[in-house]
Write an enzyme that holds these catalytic residues in place. Structure first.
Site, PDB file in Angstrom:
ATOM      1  N   ASP A  12      27.948   6.651 -37.177  1.00 21.50           N
ATOM      2  CA  ASP A  12      29.391   6.339 -37.066  1.00 21.50           C
ATOM      3  C   ASP A  12      30.059   6.563 -38.429  1.00 21.50           C
ATOM      4  O   ASP A  12      29.375   6.660 -39.453  1.00 21.50           O
ATOM      5  CB  ASP A  12      29.593   4.871 -36.635  1.00 21.50           C
ATOM      6  CG  ASP A  12      31.072   4.498 -36.521  1.00 21.50           C
ATOM      7  OD1 ASP A  12      31.843   5.267 -35.907  1.00 21.50           O
ATOM      8  OD2 ASP A  12      31.477   3.451 -37.062  1.00 21.50           O
ATOM      9  N   SER A  13      31.386   6.618 -38.412  1.00 22.10           N
ATOM     10  CA  SER A  13      32.143   6.762 -39.660  1.00 22.10           C
ATOM     11  C   SER A  13      31.940   5.550 -40.569  1.00 22.10           C
ATOM     12  O   SER A  13      32.290   5.591 -41.737  1.00 22.10           O
ATOM     13  CB  SER A  13      33.626   6.887 -39.350  1.00 22.10           C
ATOM     14  OG  SER A  13      34.091   5.686 -38.757  1.00 22.10           O
ATOM     15  N   TYR A  44      37.760   7.791 -40.488  1.00 17.91           N
ATOM     16  CA  TYR A  44      37.795   9.193 -40.050  1.00 17.91           C
ATOM     17  C   TYR A  44      39.068   9.467 -39.234  1.00 17.91           C
ATOM     18  O   TYR A  44      39.553  10.577 -39.192  1.00 17.91           O
ATOM     19  CB  TYR A  44      36.587   9.501 -39.151  1.00 17.91           C
ATOM     20  CG  TYR A  44      35.284   9.822 -39.855  1.00 17.91           C
ATOM     21  CD1 TYR A  44      35.081   9.513 -41.198  1.00 17.91           C
ATOM     22  CD2 TYR A  44      34.251  10.435 -39.149  1.00 17.91           C
ATOM     23  CE1 TYR A  44      33.872   9.808 -41.814  1.00 17.91           C
ATOM     24  CE2 TYR A  44      33.042  10.740 -39.759  1.00 17.91           C
ATOM     25  CZ  TYR A  44      32.843  10.420 -41.089  1.00 17.91           C
ATOM     26  OH  TYR A  44      31.654  10.710 -41.692  1.00 17.91           O
ATOM     27  N   GLY A  45      39.524   8.430 -38.554  1.00 21.12           N
ATOM     28  CA  GLY A  45      40.593   8.599 -37.561  1.00 21.12           C
ATOM     29  C   GLY A  45      41.912   9.119 -38.096  1.00 21.12           C
ATOM     30  O   GLY A  45      42.746   9.600 -37.341  1.00 21.12           O
ATOM     31  N   CYS A  76      30.707   7.112 -32.329  1.00 22.74           N
ATOM     32  CA  CYS A  76      32.055   7.176 -32.902  1.00 22.74           C
ATOM     33  C   CYS A  76      32.879   8.101 -31.999  1.00 22.74           C
ATOM     34  O   CYS A  76      32.519   9.277 -31.829  1.00 22.74           O
ATOM     35  CB  CYS A  76      31.948   7.745 -34.310  1.00 22.74           C
ATOM     36  SG  CYS A  76      33.519   8.020 -35.128  1.00 22.74           S
ATOM     37  N   ASN A  77      33.939   7.558 -31.410  1.00 23.81           N
ATOM     38  CA  ASN A  77      34.784   8.377 -30.521  1.00 23.81           C
ATOM     39  C   ASN A  77      35.425   9.528 -31.289  1.00 23.81           C
ATOM     40  O   ASN A  77      35.550  10.641 -30.784  1.00 23.81           O
ATOM     41  CB  ASN A  77      35.898   7.515 -29.924  1.00 23.81           C
ATOM     42  CG  ASN A  77      35.371   6.437 -29.006  1.00 23.81           C
ATOM     43  OD1 ASN A  77      35.339   6.610 -27.803  1.00 23.81           O
ATOM     44  ND2 ASN A  77      34.941   5.320 -29.558  1.00 23.81           N
ATOM     45  N   THR A  78      35.838   9.250 -32.531  1.00 18.65           N
ATOM     46  CA  THR A  78      36.527  10.250 -33.348  1.00 18.65           C
ATOM     47  C   THR A  78      35.581  11.405 -33.683  1.00 18.65           C
ATOM     48  O   THR A  78      35.930  12.583 -33.501  1.00 18.65           O
ATOM     49  CB  THR A  78      37.047   9.576 -34.647  1.00 18.65           C
ATOM     50  OG1 THR A  78      37.740   8.389 -34.279  1.00 18.65           O
ATOM     51  CG2 THR A  78      37.942  10.482 -35.429  1.00 18.65           C
ATOM     52  N   CYS A 187      37.605   3.062 -29.699  1.00 21.73           N
ATOM     53  CA  CYS A 187      37.079   3.191 -31.070  1.00 21.73           C
ATOM     54  C   CYS A 187      35.995   2.130 -31.191  1.00 21.73           C
ATOM     55  O   CYS A 187      36.209   0.970 -30.799  1.00 21.73           O
ATOM     56  CB  CYS A 187      38.191   2.937 -32.087  1.00 21.73           C
ATOM     57  SG  CYS A 187      37.570   2.773 -33.775  1.00 21.73           S
ATOM     58  N   THR A 188      34.856   2.516 -31.746  1.00 28.15           N
ATOM     59  CA  THR A 188      33.711   1.600 -31.743  1.00 28.15           C
ATOM     60  C   THR A 188      33.861   0.428 -32.715  1.00 28.15           C
ATOM     61  O   THR A 188      33.090  -0.529 -32.652  1.00 28.15           O
ATOM     62  CB  THR A 188      32.409   2.375 -32.036  1.00 28.15           C
ATOM     63  OG1 THR A 188      32.560   3.072 -33.287  1.00 28.15           O
ATOM     64  CG2 THR A 188      32.101   3.363 -30.939  1.00 28.15           C
ATOM     65  N   HIS A 189      34.840   0.489 -33.603  1.00 25.30           N
ATOM     66  CA  HIS A 189      35.099  -0.661 -34.481  1.00 25.30           C
ATOM     67  C   HIS A 189      35.763  -1.811 -33.712  1.00 25.30           C
ATOM     68  O   HIS A 189      35.673  -2.963 -34.123  1.00 25.30           O
ATOM     69  CB  HIS A 189      36.046  -0.263 -35.628  1.00 25.30           C
ATOM     70  CG  HIS A 189      35.379   0.488 -36.741  1.00 25.30           C
ATOM     71  ND1 HIS A 189      34.953   1.778 -36.615  1.00 25.30           N
ATOM     72  CD2 HIS A 189      35.065   0.115 -38.009  1.00 25.30           C
ATOM     73  CE1 HIS A 189      34.425   2.184 -37.760  1.00 25.30           C
ATOM     74  NE2 HIS A 189      34.476   1.199 -38.619  1.00 25.30           N
TER      75      HIS A 189
HETATM   76  N1  DGL Z   1      34.536   4.106 -35.108  1.00 22.83           N
HETATM   77  C1  DGL Z   1      35.266   5.278 -34.948  1.00 22.83           C
HETATM   78  C2  DGL Z   1      35.614   5.613 -33.504  1.00 22.83           C
HETATM   79  O1  DGL Z   1      34.932   5.208 -32.598  1.00 22.83           O
HETATM   80  C3  DGL Z   1      36.316   5.715 -35.916  1.00 22.83           C
HETATM   81  C4  DGL Z   1      36.874   4.821 -36.944  1.00 22.83           C
HETATM   82  C5  DGL Z   1      37.470   5.573 -38.113  1.00 22.83           C
HETATM   83  O2  DGL Z   1      36.699   5.900 -39.010  1.00 22.83           O
HETATM   84  O3  DGL Z   1      38.680   5.843 -38.097  1.00 22.83           O
HETATM   85  O4  DGL Z   1      36.551   6.330 -33.244  1.00 22.83           O
END
Ligand code: DGL
Length: 258
Positions: A12-13, A44-45, A76-78, A187-189
């Site tokens: 993940d990011s 990352y987003g 990580c979705n992004t 988003c996984t966060h």
């Molecule tokens: N956790 C990430 C996701 O699922 C991205 C968070 C980020 O770095 O912006 O999209």
């Protein structure tokens, strides 16, 4: 080492993918895992697709050179929107499992309801997401909202408290008076602040995220390729992070057990 005993690499990011790791461990406790978070470069987003793609490819290369893995979960979705297709081309023999916002279960269970999708800016503007929304457009009202502030707070370990409350109150203000039927955490966060989201909205709302679907797909891929670990003991989990300090590794453990 026998391939079945090799770890599953989870990327993940930053710290968000630990919400997916949790689900993986719950479903496949006998597997070994290595988790790599690129917290030094998070978020990352808010980056360009090119930057996210380059970072994801470089980090996954680093991860599988460090420890030979039998499968990769892009938690990580992004990073999934930006790089999963290229990753699959680059590693044609490796099972690579990505994640996407759980819109399907949300619209199926809340047919013709109002569904709020929270995700990063990049996830929301990518083609992968537009195609997903297009598929379910007639099944409900799909509203999208970027929430970069949650990523920053979770990266600092702030999964509750006044700073989070303040951010969520501003973010979710329009949905306090006009209720929604479900929230999709794209988003996984975000699953780490589920409690805060519920508290801010002040009414009962069903929250969906993609971690269970991703874990089930990882399990399916391992079984299909005869890669599941047959050992009877609980597996090992190792954390790595591009920030490289002890504090972030302590935070990883804390989130895993939160
Ligand atoms: N956790 C990430 C996701 O699922 C991205 C968070 C980020 O770095 O912006 O999209």
């Amino acid at each position: 080492m026998n391939q079945q005993n090799m770890p599953i690499a989870v990327f993940d990011s930053g710290l968000g993918g630990i919400s997916v790791l949790k689900e993986l461990v719950r479903l496949m406790p006998r597997e070994n895992y290595i988790y790599y978070g690129d917290s030094k470069n998070a978020p990352y987003g808010t980056k360009s697709i090119r930057e996210v793609c380059d970072l994801t490819l470089a980090n996954i290369d680093f991860l599988i050179k460090k420890k030979t893995a039998k499968a990769i979960v892009v938690a990580c979705n992004t990073a999934t929107s930006a790089a999963v297709a290229i990753l699959r081309e680059t590693h044609p023999f490796m099972p690579i499992i990505g994640i996407e916002p759980a819109i399907k279960p949300a619209v199926m269970e809340k047919l013709h309801g109002r569904i709020l999708v929270l995700a990063t800016e990049m996830t929301l503007r990518e083609q992968k997401f537009s195609l997903l929304v297009e598929k379910y457009r007639d099944c409900g009202e799909i509203i999208t909202l970027a929430a970069p502030g949650i990523v920053e707070l979770v990266e600092k370990g702030l999964t509750e408290g006044p700073e989070l409350d303040h951010y969520l109150e501003k973010l979710l203000e329009p949905y306090r008076q006009q209720p929604i039927d479900a929230i999709v955490l794209g988003c996984t966060h975000f699953p780490f602040v589920n409690g805060g989201i519920r508290k801010t909205l002040g009414y009962d709302v069903t929250i969906y995220d993609g971690s269970l679907g991703t874990a089930k797909e990882a399990e399916r891929q391992l079984i299909l390729r005869d890669l599941a670990n047959p050992d009877g003991n609980p597996g090992k989990i190792e954390f790595f992070n591009s920030r490289g300090d002890r504090k972030i590794l302590v935070l990883c453990e804390k989130l895993l057990h939160a």
